[in-house]
Scaffold this active site. Structure first.
Site, PDB file in Angstrom:
ATOM      1  N   SER A 124      11.909  -3.371  31.528  1.00  0.00           N
ATOM      2  CA  SER A 124      11.292  -4.131  32.620  1.00  0.00           C
ATOM      3  C   SER A 124      11.966  -5.485  32.761  1.00  0.00           C
ATOM      4  O   SER A 124      12.484  -6.050  31.779  1.00  0.00           O
ATOM      5  CB  SER A 124       9.816  -4.326  32.253  1.00  0.00           C
ATOM      6  OG  SER A 124       9.234  -5.317  33.048  1.00  0.00           O
ATOM      7  N   TYR A 149       2.379  -6.935  26.321  1.00  0.00           N
ATOM      8  CA  TYR A 149       3.081  -5.861  27.037  1.00  0.00           C
ATOM      9  C   TYR A 149       4.576  -6.180  27.130  1.00  0.00           C
ATOM     10  O   TYR A 149       5.429  -5.367  26.771  1.00  0.00           O
ATOM     11  CB  TYR A 149       2.498  -5.656  28.448  1.00  0.00           C
ATOM     12  CG  TYR A 149       3.405  -4.797  29.306  1.00  0.00           C
ATOM     13  CD1 TYR A 149       3.474  -3.419  29.115  1.00  0.00           C
ATOM     14  CD2 TYR A 149       4.261  -5.369  30.258  1.00  0.00           C
ATOM     15  CE1 TYR A 149       4.354  -2.634  29.862  1.00  0.00           C
ATOM     16  CE2 TYR A 149       5.136  -4.593  31.002  1.00  0.00           C
ATOM     17  CZ  TYR A 149       5.177  -3.229  30.800  1.00  0.00           C
ATOM     18  OH  TYR A 149       6.058  -2.459  31.531  1.00  0.00           O
ATOM     19  N   LYS A 153       8.193  -4.516  25.196  1.00  0.00           N
ATOM     20  CA  LYS A 153       9.468  -4.056  25.785  1.00  0.00           C
ATOM     21  C   LYS A 153      10.659  -4.721  25.078  1.00  0.00           C
ATOM     22  O   LYS A 153      11.681  -4.075  24.823  1.00  0.00           O
ATOM     23  CB  LYS A 153       9.500  -4.368  27.292  1.00  0.00           C
ATOM     24  CG  LYS A 153       8.475  -3.597  28.107  1.00  0.00           C
ATOM     25  CD  LYS A 153       8.776  -2.109  28.172  1.00  0.00           C
ATOM     26  CE  LYS A 153       7.738  -1.322  28.931  1.00  0.00           C
ATOM     27  NZ  LYS A 153       7.857   0.131  28.807  1.00  0.00           N
TER      28      LYS A 153
END
Ligand code: NAD
Ligand code: WQD
Length: 340
Positions: A124, A149, A153
């Site tokens: 992302s 979150y 990643k």
């Protein structure tokens, strides 16, 4: 050789499974359906006229993975399975680290034992953190995202780099998505968030279809031309095609081992107000909105430099902002309650 798609019943996974089948790849999907439904798989089968081997299971279960790799001749793994709600991750960080980081570790270990070495990861733009200059290029160092979150990643990208150092056969790609929206032009599959949507586009379409009263625009005092945040929205069909190109590229590499990152975006930022206006003009639907305070953690603007994907993978976006809003609206109008 088959392609394992984890999270293949989800929004981006289902569109990518469709694109893979259309490119004559055979697909095995592993999904625990925690944020999706098997109906999406049935619809992709109906759209393509092809069968999908589906395993209802968890990436955190070593036994499931071991059996799966023993049963199917898997040549590459496309790894979408993750939890993705930024706000929820702040509230429940362990849940995110367990599902996303431990889950990916479990998957990578099972791949290693099964001697499966090609891996494509759903990363992302959030990995660039909060202080990178725009447009984001892959040569920037990984940043420090503010949410668990985002951190998950970054941790996984780090894990891939370490895997590549330890295992010279390992060939991985991190695809760094910007803001995926849109739906397949058939209007048969699309994004179906559970509960109140966190993201802009599904919120707009749920207001337009009458499921929500009005959109709150989070902040109109940002240092942008209309005061609202700007993002690089990308059509999910273009994004899915990016995965096919990445897989084709990996298979052609004879010398390559390691991890390569590619941004997948359009390179053109769009503000929240521009998105709402485009939706209203192109669909003829009313979208009442009000301005409300800024949402914590939002950056004023960021967008992709995707020239590396264009040069190396031969990929670039084909679809416009108009396609994005029209296709999303077709999906929402035909499926007012999503897959239910
Ligand atoms: P999604 O929630 O629609 O799809 C994720 C899928 O993974 C779901 O079908 C879910 O049931 C499954 N899943 C989750 N945890 C699992 C587990 N432990 N075992 C098996 N299956 C599991 O989300 P999406 O928007 O399609 O996102 C796909 C991937 O792309 C995610 O990794 C996400 O972090 C990443 N990503 C998404 C966006 C975005 O805006 N949608 C942007 C950048 C990156
Ligand atoms: C876009 C703009 C909001 C909802 C998130 C994740 C990111 C990536 C993509 C996974 C922002 C505004 C939104 C609403 C609004 N996901 N907005 N009202 O925040 O850029 O990115 O999804 O990797 O990691 O953070 O996308 O769609 O939530 O927001 O005004 O009801 O719309 O403030 O400016 P974001 P988004």
């Amino acid at each position: 050789m088959k392609i394992l798609v984890t999270g293949g019943a989800g929004f981006i996974g289902s569109h990518t499974v469709l694109a893979l089948l259309e490119s004559n790849y055979e697909v095995v999907v592993l999904d625990n359906l925690c944020n999706s439904t098997y109906v999406a798989i049935e619809r992709v089968e109906a759209l393509t006229g092809k069968n999908i081997s589906f395993i209802h299971g968890d990436i955190n279960c070593s036994n499931t993975l071991q059996q799966l790799f023993a049963e199917y001749d898997i040549g590459a793994v496309l790894h979408f399975a993750a939890l993705k709600a930024v706000g929820e991750s702040v509230q429940y960080p362990y849940k995110y680290y367990e599902n996303n980081v431990s889950g990916t570790l479990c998957l990578l270990q099972a791949m290693h034992y099964a001697d499966v070495n090609m891996f494509i990861f759903s990363s992302s733009a959030t990995v660039y953190g909060e202080t990178s200059v725009v447009p984001y290029t892959e040569s920037l160092a990984l940043g420090s995202p503010s949410s668990p979150y985002g951190a998950s990643k970054v941790m996984i990208e780090r894990m891939l780099a370490d895997s590549a150092i330890a295992h010279p056969n390992f060939q991985a790609i991190s695809l760094r998505y910007f803001n995926p929206i849109g739906a397949h032009p058939s209007g048969v599959i699309g994004e179906d968030p559970k509960g109140i949507p966190n993201n802009l586009m599904p919120y707009i379409t749920q207001v337009a279809v009458g499921r929500r009263k009005k959109l709150s625009i989070f902040g109109n005092d940002y240092p942008t031309k209309d005061g609202t945040c700007r993002r690089d929205y990308i059509h999910v069909v273009d994004l899915a095609e990016g995965h096919v190109k990445a897989l084709d590229w990996l298979q052609k590499q004879t010398e390559f081992s390691g991890v390569e990152a590619f941004n997948l975006g359009t390179g053109t930022p769009v503000s929240v107000l521009e998105m709402v206006d485009t939706f209203i003009v192109e669909t003829g639907q009313n979208v009442p909105y009000e301005f409300s305070p800024r949402r914590s953690g939002d950056l004023p603007e960021f967008w992709a430099d995707s020239s590396k994907a264009q040069k190396e993978l031969g990929w670039q976006t084909q679809l416009t902002l108009t396609d994005m809003v029209i296709d999303t609206w077709r999906w929402q109008k035909n499926n007012p309650n999503g897959y239910e």
